[in-house]
Scaffold this motif. Structure first.
Motif, PDB file in Angstrom:
ATOM      1  N   GLY A  41       9.779 -15.730 -16.598  1.00 26.03           N
ATOM      2  CA  GLY A  41       8.572 -16.019 -15.225  1.00 26.03           C
ATOM      3  C   GLY A  41       7.523 -15.522 -16.301  1.00 26.03           C
ATOM      4  N   LEU A  42       7.241 -15.024 -17.505  1.00 29.69           N
ATOM      5  CA  LEU A  42       5.641 -14.840 -17.621  1.00 29.69           C
ATOM      6  C   LEU A  42       5.460 -16.224 -18.162  1.00 29.69           C
ATOM      7  CD1 LEU A  42       6.769 -12.205 -20.470  1.00 29.69           C
ATOM      8  CD2 LEU A  42       5.666 -12.100 -18.565  1.00 29.69           C
ATOM      9  N   SER A  43       5.678 -17.164 -18.941  1.00 28.01           N
ATOM     10  CA  SER A  43       5.948 -18.638 -19.135  1.00 28.01           C
ATOM     11  C   SER A  43       6.067 -20.158 -18.192  1.00 28.01           C
ATOM     12  CB  SER A  43       7.166 -18.872 -20.489  1.00 28.01           C
ATOM     13  OG  SER A  43       6.380 -18.022 -22.012  1.00 28.01           O
ATOM     14  N   LEU A  44       6.297 -19.511 -17.530  1.00 25.90           N
ATOM     15  CA  LEU A  44       6.892 -20.686 -16.154  1.00 25.90           C
ATOM     16  C   LEU A  44       6.231 -19.772 -15.003  1.00 25.90           C
ATOM     17  CD1 LEU A  44      10.216 -21.914 -17.858  1.00 25.90           C
ATOM     18  CD2 LEU A  44       7.906 -22.577 -18.417  1.00 25.90           C
TER      19      LEU A  44
ATOM     20  N   GLY B 120       3.768 -18.741 -13.212  1.00 26.31           N
ATOM     21  CA  GLY B 120       2.987 -18.421 -12.020  1.00 26.31           C
ATOM     22  C   GLY B 120       2.573 -19.795 -11.176  1.00 26.31           C
ATOM     23  N   PRO B 121       3.164 -20.658 -11.744  1.00 30.72           N
ATOM     24  CA  PRO B 121       2.167 -21.951 -10.275  1.00 30.72           C
ATOM     25  C   PRO B 121       3.117 -21.858  -8.837  1.00 30.72           C
ATOM     26  CG  PRO B 121       3.206 -23.260 -12.659  1.00 30.72           C
ATOM     27  CD  PRO B 121       3.652 -22.270 -12.657  1.00 30.72           C
ATOM     28  N   THR B 122       4.621 -21.444  -9.303  1.00 30.26           N
ATOM     29  CA  THR B 122       5.630 -21.304  -7.640  1.00 30.26           C
ATOM     30  C   THR B 122       6.217 -20.012  -7.843  1.00 30.26           C
ATOM     31  OG1 THR B 122       7.007 -21.679  -9.162  1.00 30.26           O
ATOM     32  CG2 THR B 122       5.863 -23.880  -7.564  1.00 30.26           C
ATOM     33  N   GLY B 123       5.673 -18.838  -8.718  1.00 31.66           N
ATOM     34  CA  GLY B 123       6.584 -17.572  -8.828  1.00 31.66           C
ATOM     35  C   GLY B 123       8.244 -17.998  -8.947  1.00 31.66           C
ATOM     36  N   TYR B 124       8.135 -18.958  -9.847  1.00 28.79           N
ATOM     37  CA  TYR B 124       9.626 -18.818 -10.434  1.00 28.79           C
ATOM     38  C   TYR B 124      11.418 -18.465  -9.944  1.00 28.79           C
ATOM     39  CZ  TYR B 124      10.040 -14.399 -12.359  1.00 28.79           C
ATOM     40  OH  TYR B 124       9.975 -12.940 -12.976  1.00 28.79           O
ATOM     41  N   ALA B 125      11.641 -19.188  -8.316  1.00 32.28           N
ATOM     42  CA  ALA B 125      12.579 -18.612  -7.494  1.00 32.28           C
ATOM     43  C   ALA B 125      13.577 -18.987  -8.508  1.00 32.28           C
ATOM     44  CB  ALA B 125      12.362 -20.104  -6.490  1.00 32.28           C
ATOM     45  N   ILE B 126      14.378 -20.704  -9.122  1.00 27.06           N
ATOM     46  CA  ILE B 126      15.431 -20.262 -10.067  1.00 27.06           C
ATOM     47  C   ILE B 126      16.378 -20.218  -9.438  1.00 27.06           C
ATOM     48  CG2 ILE B 126      13.505 -20.548 -12.397  1.00 27.06           C
ATOM     49  CD1 ILE B 126      14.447 -18.035 -13.240  1.00 27.06           C
ATOM     50  N   ASN B 127      16.021 -20.486  -8.542  1.00 30.24           N
ATOM     51  CA  ASN B 127      18.042 -19.130  -7.784  1.00 30.24           C
ATOM     52  C   ASN B 127      17.797 -19.869  -6.433  1.00 30.24           C
ATOM     53  OD1 ASN B 127      19.864 -17.873  -6.779  1.00 30.24           O
ATOM     54  ND2 ASN B 127      19.837 -15.922  -8.435  1.00 30.24           N
ATOM     55  N   PRO B 128      18.565 -20.437  -5.941  1.00 31.42           N
ATOM     56  CA  PRO B 128      18.113 -20.360  -4.212  1.00 31.42           C
ATOM     57  C   PRO B 128      18.802 -19.200  -3.784  1.00 31.42           C
ATOM     58  CG  PRO B 128      19.251 -22.914  -5.809  1.00 31.42           C
ATOM     59  CD  PRO B 128      19.511 -21.680  -6.292  1.00 31.42           C
TER      60      PRO B 128
ATOM     61  N   HIS C  57       0.790  -0.932  -0.308  1.00 32.94           N
ATOM     62  CA  HIS C  57       0.071   0.013  -0.259  1.00 32.94           C
ATOM     63  C   HIS C  57       0.795   1.038  -0.643  1.00 32.94           C
ATOM     64  CE1 HIS C  57      -3.989  -1.804   0.293  1.00 32.94           C
ATOM     65  NE2 HIS C  57      -3.263  -2.923   1.207  1.00 32.94           N
ATOM     66  N   HIS C  58       0.382   2.400  -0.388  1.00 30.32           N
ATOM     67  CA  HIS C  58       0.680   4.032  -0.761  1.00 30.32           C
ATOM     68  C   HIS C  58       2.112   3.513  -1.514  1.00 30.32           C
ATOM     69  CE1 HIS C  58      -1.324   4.661   2.705  1.00 30.32           C
ATOM     70  NE2 HIS C  58      -0.621   3.823   3.104  1.00 30.32           N
ATOM     71  N   SER C  59       2.092   2.581  -2.903  1.00 31.24           N
ATOM     72  CA  SER C  59       2.984   2.835  -3.555  1.00 31.24           C
ATOM     73  C   SER C  59       2.949   2.562  -4.619  1.00 31.24           C
ATOM     74  CB  SER C  59       3.514   0.997  -3.274  1.00 31.24           C
ATOM     75  OG  SER C  59       4.779   0.696  -5.126  1.00 31.24           O
ATOM     76  N   LYS C  60       3.080   4.205  -5.910  1.00 30.81           N
ATOM     77  CA  LYS C  60       2.750   4.395  -7.224  1.00 30.81           C
ATOM     78  C   LYS C  60       2.111   3.270  -8.114  1.00 30.81           C
ATOM     79  CE  LYS C  60       4.068   9.124  -6.654  1.00 30.81           C
ATOM     80  NZ  LYS C  60       3.227   9.287  -6.080  1.00 30.81           N
ATOM     81  N   ALA C  61       3.132   2.323  -7.734  1.00 36.42           N
ATOM     82  CA  ALA C  61       3.408   1.216  -8.390  1.00 36.42           C
ATOM     83  C   ALA C  61       2.167   0.294  -8.146  1.00 36.42           C
ATOM     84  CB  ALA C  61       4.433   0.151  -8.719  1.00 36.42           C
ATOM     85  N   ARG C  62       1.300  -0.140  -7.583  1.00 33.26           N
ATOM     86  CA  ARG C  62       0.207  -0.815  -6.102  1.00 33.26           C
ATOM     87  C   ARG C  62      -0.510  -0.998  -7.748  1.00 33.26           C
ATOM     88  NH1 ARG C  62      -1.523  -3.174  -2.362  1.00 33.26           N
ATOM     89  NH2 ARG C  62      -4.129  -3.869  -1.994  1.00 33.26           N
ATOM     90  N   GLY C  63      -0.396  -3.115  -8.001  1.00 34.92           N
ATOM     91  CA  GLY C  63      -1.447  -3.891  -8.333  1.00 34.92           C
ATOM     92  C   GLY C  63      -0.943  -3.818 -10.173  1.00 34.92           C
ATOM     93  N   ALA C  64       0.507  -3.186 -10.470  1.00 38.29           N
ATOM     94  CA  ALA C  64       0.599  -2.793 -11.493  1.00 38.29           C
ATOM     95  C   ALA C  64       0.591  -4.698 -12.370  1.00 38.29           C
ATOM     96  CB  ALA C  64       2.467  -2.161 -11.407  1.00 38.29           C
ATOM     97  N   GLY C  65       0.805  -5.817 -11.891  1.00 40.84           N
ATOM     98  CA  GLY C  65       0.666  -7.030 -12.346  1.00 40.84           C
ATOM     99  C   GLY C  65       2.493  -7.799 -12.357  1.00 40.84           C
ATOM    100  N   TRP C  66       1.965  -8.569 -13.118  1.00 44.49           N
ATOM    101  CA  TRP C  66       2.960 -10.101 -13.112  1.00 44.49           C
ATOM    102  C   TRP C  66       4.045  -9.208 -14.230  1.00 44.49           C
ATOM    103  CZ3 TRP C  66       4.397 -13.450 -10.120  1.00 44.49           C
ATOM    104  CH2 TRP C  66       4.892 -14.522 -10.439  1.00 44.49           C
TER     105      TRP C  66
ATOM    106  N   ILE D 207      12.480 -27.336 -11.136  1.00 40.71           N
ATOM    107  CA  ILE D 207      13.358 -28.756 -11.591  1.00 40.71           C
ATOM    108  C   ILE D 207      13.196 -28.447 -13.342  1.00 40.71           C
ATOM    109  CG2 ILE D 207      13.897 -30.461 -12.352  1.00 40.71           C
ATOM    110  CD1 ILE D 207      13.190 -31.593  -9.682  1.00 40.71           C
ATOM    111  N   ILE D 208      11.845 -27.961 -13.256  1.00 42.61           N
ATOM    112  CA  ILE D 208      11.957 -27.430 -14.739  1.00 42.61           C
ATOM    113  C   ILE D 208      12.361 -26.580 -15.410  1.00 42.61           C
ATOM    114  CG2 ILE D 208       9.917 -27.061 -16.959  1.00 42.61           C
ATOM    115  CD1 ILE D 208       8.822 -30.471 -15.386  1.00 42.61           C
ATOM    116  N   ALA D 209      11.357 -24.917 -14.211  1.00 45.53           N
ATOM    117  CA  ALA D 209      12.165 -23.635 -15.533  1.00 45.53           C
ATOM    118  C   ALA D 209      13.454 -23.372 -14.653  1.00 45.53           C
ATOM    119  CB  ALA D 209      11.360 -22.720 -13.756  1.00 45.53           C
ATOM    120  N   THR D 210      14.454 -24.266 -13.966  1.00 45.56           N
ATOM    121  CA  THR D 210      15.719 -24.139 -13.597  1.00 45.56           C
ATOM    122  C   THR D 210      16.641 -24.344 -14.527  1.00 45.56           C
ATOM    123  OG1 THR D 210      15.786 -23.950 -11.473  1.00 45.56           O
ATOM    124  CG2 THR D 210      17.629 -24.097 -12.361  1.00 45.56           C
TER     125      THR D 210
END
Length: 255
Positions: A194-197, A199-207, A32-41, A145-148
């Protein structure tokens, strides 16, 4: 190839920049109180991709710009990074991730403080670390695994195109420096993941990207911050490392 001190400095600074941009864009879209709030994926995907661009170009001359234990392990399995240097890379990446997460918190300090307002309070772990939309450990692990593999395998193959790298080109063109466009390609690859893979987990792809900021979330004095979700934390560490090993093995089989 790289001196130990340069590796540490490069990976700390580069990973801190990556997380500053990545956690920063998540804070911008969430709080909240961020000018970009809700800007999206779409904004989040590009924010992380540009964080990779800035961090990797900064670190590349010093350390190669891994910024990611999965990249380091994949490179080691493929024969490109000495195993003796892997702990140094990973330690520096985790350190940088902690610093970057703390910097993002400091930048958005007023917005995080506003989380104390009863009508504005919300969990904040998603700003710092990933979490699944559907909590299914096996499926979540496979996703990571697949995303990485989608990240590390192309990076390893990009390395075969010597002219696009940062550094000296071997052979007949020794002494000539590559274009460095590989870093831009990796940044765009991260946007695509990020755009394609993502959605399910938020794509950590990096420990380091997940574990370092998750630790920061647990330690920082954020009001009403909610759980740091340690029950899920092993998946964005194990999944990318498994994907990294698989990528290195595929590369070894191909070359």
């Amino acid at each position: 190839m790289y001196a130990n001190g340069d590796i540490f400095i490069g990976e700390v600074i580069g990973t801190a920049i990556l997380i500053l941009f990545g956690a920063g864009v998540c804070a911008a879209v969430t709080l909240h109180h961020s000018k970009a709030r809700g800007a999206g994926w779409l904004v989040i995907a590009f924010g992380w991709g540009l964080g990779v661009l800035a961090g990797a170009y900064t670190a590349a001359p010093l350390s190669g710009g891994h910024l990611n234990p999965a990249v380091t392990v994949g490179s080691a399995v493929a024969g490109g990074t000495e195993w003796s240097k892997v702990p140094l890379y990973v330690g520096a990446q985790l350190t940088g991730a902690l610093i970057g997460a703390a910097a993002a918190w400091a930048l958005y300090y007023a917005q995080f403080a506003a989380n104390s307002e009863r009508d504005k309070a919300q969990p904040t772990v998603g700003i710092f670390a990933t979490g699944p939309e559907i909590r299914h450990p096996a499926a979540n692990l496979v996703t990571e695994i697949i995303a990485t593999v989608g990240l590390v395998l192309p990076i390893l193959f990009f390395g075969e195109n010597k002219g696009i790298a940062i550094g000296q080109v071997p052979g007949d063109r020794a002494g000539v420096y590559g274009s460095g466009i590989n870093v831009l390609l990796v940044a765009l690859l991260v946007v695509g993941i990020g755009l394609s893979l993502g959605g399910p987990t938020g794509y950590a792809i990096n420990p380091a990207r997940d574990l370092g900021p998750r630790i920061a979330h647990a330690l920082l004095p954020i009001p009403n911050k909610g759980s740091s979700d340690w029950g899920y934390a092993w998946i964005p560490v194990a999944g990318p490392l498994i994907g990294a090993v698989l990528s290195g093995l595929v590369y070894q089989a191909a070359f």
